[in-house]
Design a protein around this motif. Structure first.
Motif, PDB file in Angstrom:
ATOM      1  N   SER A 360       0.836  -1.205   0.000  1.00  0.00           N
ATOM      2  CA  SER A 360       0.000   0.000   0.000  1.00  0.00           C
ATOM      3  C   SER A 360       0.867   1.249   0.000  1.00  0.00           C
ATOM      4  O   SER A 360       1.815   1.347   0.791  1.00  0.00           O
ATOM      5  N   SER A 420      -9.575   6.298   4.885  1.00  0.00           N
ATOM      6  CA  SER A 420      -8.358   5.883   4.184  1.00  0.00           C
ATOM      7  C   SER A 420      -7.221   6.853   4.457  1.00  0.00           C
ATOM      8  O   SER A 420      -7.424   7.942   4.999  1.00  0.00           O
ATOM      9  N   LEU A 423      -4.989  10.336  -0.290  1.00  0.00           N
ATOM     10  CA  LEU A 423      -4.849   9.789  -1.635  1.00  0.00           C
ATOM     11  C   LEU A 423      -4.591  10.866  -2.683  1.00  0.00           C
ATOM     12  O   LEU A 423      -4.522  10.569  -3.875  1.00  0.00           O
ATOM     13  N   VAL A 438      -6.951   1.476  -4.000  1.00  0.00           N
ATOM     14  CA  VAL A 438      -6.977   1.493  -2.530  1.00  0.00           C
ATOM     15  C   VAL A 438      -8.385   1.211  -2.020  1.00  0.00           C
ATOM     16  O   VAL A 438      -8.568   0.478  -1.037  1.00  0.00           O
ATOM     17  N   GLN A 441      -8.934  -2.436  -2.282  1.00  0.00           N
ATOM     18  CA  GLN A 441      -8.136  -3.118  -1.263  1.00  0.00           C
ATOM     19  C   GLN A 441      -8.812  -3.044   0.110  1.00  0.00           C
ATOM     20  O   GLN A 441      -8.915  -4.043   0.828  1.00  0.00           O
TER      21      GLN A 441
END
Length: 762
Positions: A360, A420, A423, A438, A441
């Motif tokens: 990641s 998250s 990004l 992402v 995931q």
């Protein structure tokens, strides 16, 4: 006994094992989907009480307890010892996510001591770690957090490391990234295909020659160069297309950081904690480093090394290093060796890589301190993902996809939410693809299926289009949430506020419910609704988004709102503009304004800051987002103890929505420029004025509504000076003041706010 919190993957079971043996207890400990289950047996209640007290008072460094529930039961079998058993395969809790391991953590003191001990078998091993430190989410492919589910799977443990891994009394018991020179990742250097210590030596030589080295860090590649060499810094800026945005530094330790920056107690703690964010600090007057690290700014981002590789690199180099993301500006950070060699070949002179895959991408987190409070500006490595405990219940699984800039997404279920990592801006295909990857995931890792989606009110954001696409594919509802309502809802969620608050949402731009561009908003907010009570008077924004990049356009928009007599005050600005810009271009912009062609109106406070910077000649062209306001803040800060008063402004009351007219601010600034008042004093006077606007408007709202709880949010409040002034002013006036801290106040916080609003929608 059931314990919940950050208690898996942190050495919690061996910790319990050791405590039980110390207190002479028998029984067992195991992981479950609900946390950690413990059964202890003893005839002495005192021993049991001491055991429970020790659990909470002696926690492992990365552990955190949310709840500890004790139940007295009759033992079915009498245990003869205390042992660790296999994990329970019970059903998952529908109200919580699977147990989340802690985020990536910096090297602990024990490992650091071993790293530089010539007698230790891991002496100068760049990937040293133990249960108390090291990578987590950057190497996890799926949960549970076992070695077989990480990118360490391909590195078979040698006998020595396997012995540590299987011994409950060892610091490396079940440390999933455990390895050594014999069985772990290996360094390489390009060009030349050098390995190990030779690779390190070549990297140091390259740095000392004034070259740029791309290094594979925890969450992606970083670009390093000598922070004392202005020539190599200029080269980095040119190659990275980053002409003015400040560059972060990596320094060896706190003592070295104190040579260059003012560090208070809170900043000291923030720099030193295991999360190791970049901390924004004030430069010392004698800042003896390259003068082009942070241009026209009194602040600089500092971080300390957080991996063994970083520690070795900076110790061998012997001085401060520039450490910035390994990407072209605004693109995702390079992650794989091949990606770095391809994408960074025109930036870096050489590459220090290794063969442990990064699963990641994680940028470095960014934080600063205001009034002794740590505040996150970018939530990434070390902080994300984490489970946010909600003070309300989500009846449905909610997926909120955030905004367009500083994008994040949020998954919420039951009484928990997960946001998250940062990004980035969704302006190019690489960033959008990374966002998709992402999101997929996270949904797979946390076994999350949405029942409802939430998005920004603006339909053309990349995140909004994706939300509508997913909703259509899954036949789900998608709830549009007004931008500034989401900002305030995120703040309310973080501080677990209920009822109604005064929301002061100041930022660059966000679509309003009337489809105009908002950004200077005073709202009466609850989770399920909001009412716009006041805002800045809208002004022309010639060229749309071009006015953000060229603040002089914004100033022309403000001038256009004046009567002819008042416009004369701005002749010096117009003359300077004609001298510095193409007159044909200026004439075209004026024609745009006159004909309302591509000239939307906005109530944005961010655009007011831009226009003031242009009027002062401080910043007429922005090379990066927020440059103009940041330079105004740096100018104002040295004068923050002056007794200078604020400019006038008009608060125009109407039957519906009140407006704040800023014209008197600009005429006041123009007069002060003519009288020769220094720009720094003018800038501080302007900051004082914004404080007064907020204070006066909040007072008025309190008189009409009785509400005295204020939430401050939006990107404008990234301004430390303004936030401090406003908090002090409102607190002295008996308002209860809240602002985001664990969640960024900028657009990175939108997804959490959207999820909260969606959870309360009917």
């Amino acid at each position: 006994m059931n314990i919940t919190g950050v208690i898996q993957g942190v050495g919690f079971r061996p910790f319990i094992y050791t405590l039980a043996h110390r207190h002479g207890l028998t029984g067992f400990v195991c992981n479950s989907s609900l946390g950690v289950e413990i059964e202890v047996q003893s005839s002495s209640t005192d021993d049991l009480d001491r055991f429970c007290y020790s659990i909470e008072s002696e926690l492992p460094p990365l552990a955190c307890i949310n709840s500890l529930n004790k139940i007295q039961i009759e033992a079915l079998t009498e245990e003869s010892s205390f042992h660790i058993v296999e994990s329970l395969t019970d059903n998952e809790n529908p109200e919580t996510f699977p147990i989340i391991p802690p985020a990536d953590s910096s090297i602990c003191n024990d490992c650091l001591s071993e790293l530089f001990d010539p007698k230790d078998r891991r002496y100068r091993f760049p990937f040293i770690n133990c249960t108390n430190c090291g990578p987590r989410f950057t190497i996890i492919k799926k949960l549970p957090y076992d070695r077989s589910n990480t990118s360490m799977q391909k590195f078979a443990l040698c006998s020595s490391c396997a012995s540590e891994y299987s011994n409950p009394k060892d610091r490396r018991f079940h440390a999933q990234p455990n390895a050594c020179f014999d069985c772990g990742p290996q360094l390489t250097f390009e060009p030349g295909s050098y390995n190990g210590e030779e690779a390190l030596a070549k990297a140091i030589k390259s740095l000392k020659k004034g070259e740029i080295v791309a290094l594979k860090g925890l969450g992606g590649f970083q670009l390093f160069c000598d922070a004392t060499n202005s020539s190599v810094v200029a080269k980095l800026r040119l190659r990275k297309h980053r002409p003015t945005k400040p560059l972060a530094l990596m320094l060896q330790d706190i003592d070295q950081a104190k040579k260059y920056c003012d560090i208070d107690t809170t900043s000291h703690e923030l720099l030193s904690q295991s999360k190791r964010p970049i901390v924004i600090l004030k430069k010392r007057n004698k800042f003896a480093l390259a003068d082009n690290l942070s241009i026209n700014s009194d602040q600089i981002g500092i971080m300390l090394p957080y991996t063994g590789l970083h520690h070795i690199l900076i110790k061998d180099f012997g001085g401060p290093l520039v450490a910035t993301s390994g990407n072209l500006s605004e693109e995702p950070i390079a992650c794989t060796n091949n990606e770095a060699l391809q994408d960074l070949k025109l930036i870096a002179d050489s590459f220090l890589m290794h063969n442990r895959d990064i699963v990641s991408r994680y940028d470095d987190s960014v934080a600063y301190c205001v009034t002794n409070k740590p505040i996150l500006l970018r939530k990434a490595r070390g902080y994300a993902p984490d489970a946010i405990n909600l003070h309300f219940v989500c009846q449905k699984n909610i997926l909120a996809l955030g905004g367009h800039l500083k994008s994040t997404f949020c998954m919420a279920k039951g009484k928990q939410a997960i946001t998250s990592q940062h990004l980035g801006d969704l302006d190019d295909i690489k960033s959008i693809d990374n966002y998709h990857d992402v999101l997929e995931q996270y949904q797979n890792m946390f076994k999350f299926k949405p029942d409802i989606l939430a998005r920004d009110l603006h339909p053309d954001y990349a995140s909004s289009r994706l939300a509508e696409q997913i909703a259509k594919e899954l036949n789900l509802d998608c709830i549009p949430v007004q931008h500034h309502h989401a900002h305030i809802a995120a703040c309310m969620t973080e501080h677990q506020l209920t009822g109604t608050v005064i929301g002061v949402a100041l930022d660059g731009l966000g679509m309003g419910s009337d489809e105009t561009l908002w950004g200077g908003e005073f709202l009466l907010c609850s989770f399920d609704s909001f009412k716009r009570l006041a805002h800045l008077a809208p002004v022309a924004m010639p060229g749309g988004t071009l006015a953000i990049k060229e603040p002089w356009r914004m100033m022309l928009g403000f001038i256009d709102s004046f009567e002819k007599e008042s416009k004369n005050k701005f002749e010096p600005f117009l003359e300077r503009l004609k001298h510095n810009e193409n007159e044909t271009k200026i004439a075209l912009v004026q024609k745009q304004i006159d004909s309302s062609l591509n000239t939307p109106f906005t109530s944005s406070m961010g655009r007011v800051f831009d226009a003031v910077a242009a009027l002062l000649g401080v910043c007429t062209h922005q090379q990066h987002e927020g440059q103009a306001p940041a330079e105004l803040e740096s100018l104002a800060r040295p004068h923050s103890n002056s007794n200078i008063q604020s400019y006038d402004f008009d608060l125009i009351e109407t039957d519906s929505v009140n407006q704040i007219n800023t014209q008197a601010i600009f005429t006041g600034i123009a007069s002060d420029i003519t009288s020769g008042l220094p720009n720094g004093l003018i800038s501080f006077k302007f900051h004082q004025t914004v404080k007064k606007i907020i204070s006066k408007t909040c007072h008025q709202i309190r008189l009409s509504t009785g509400c005295s709880v204020v939430c401050l949010s939006g990107g404008v409040f990234q301004n430390r000076l303004l936030l401090q002034l406003v908090e002090e002013e409102l607190t002295m006036s008996n308002f209860k003041v809240y602002f985001p801290s664990a969640v960024p106040c900028n657009d990175a916080g939108l997804s959490l706010g959207q999820a909260a609003v969606a959870a309360h929608s009917r």
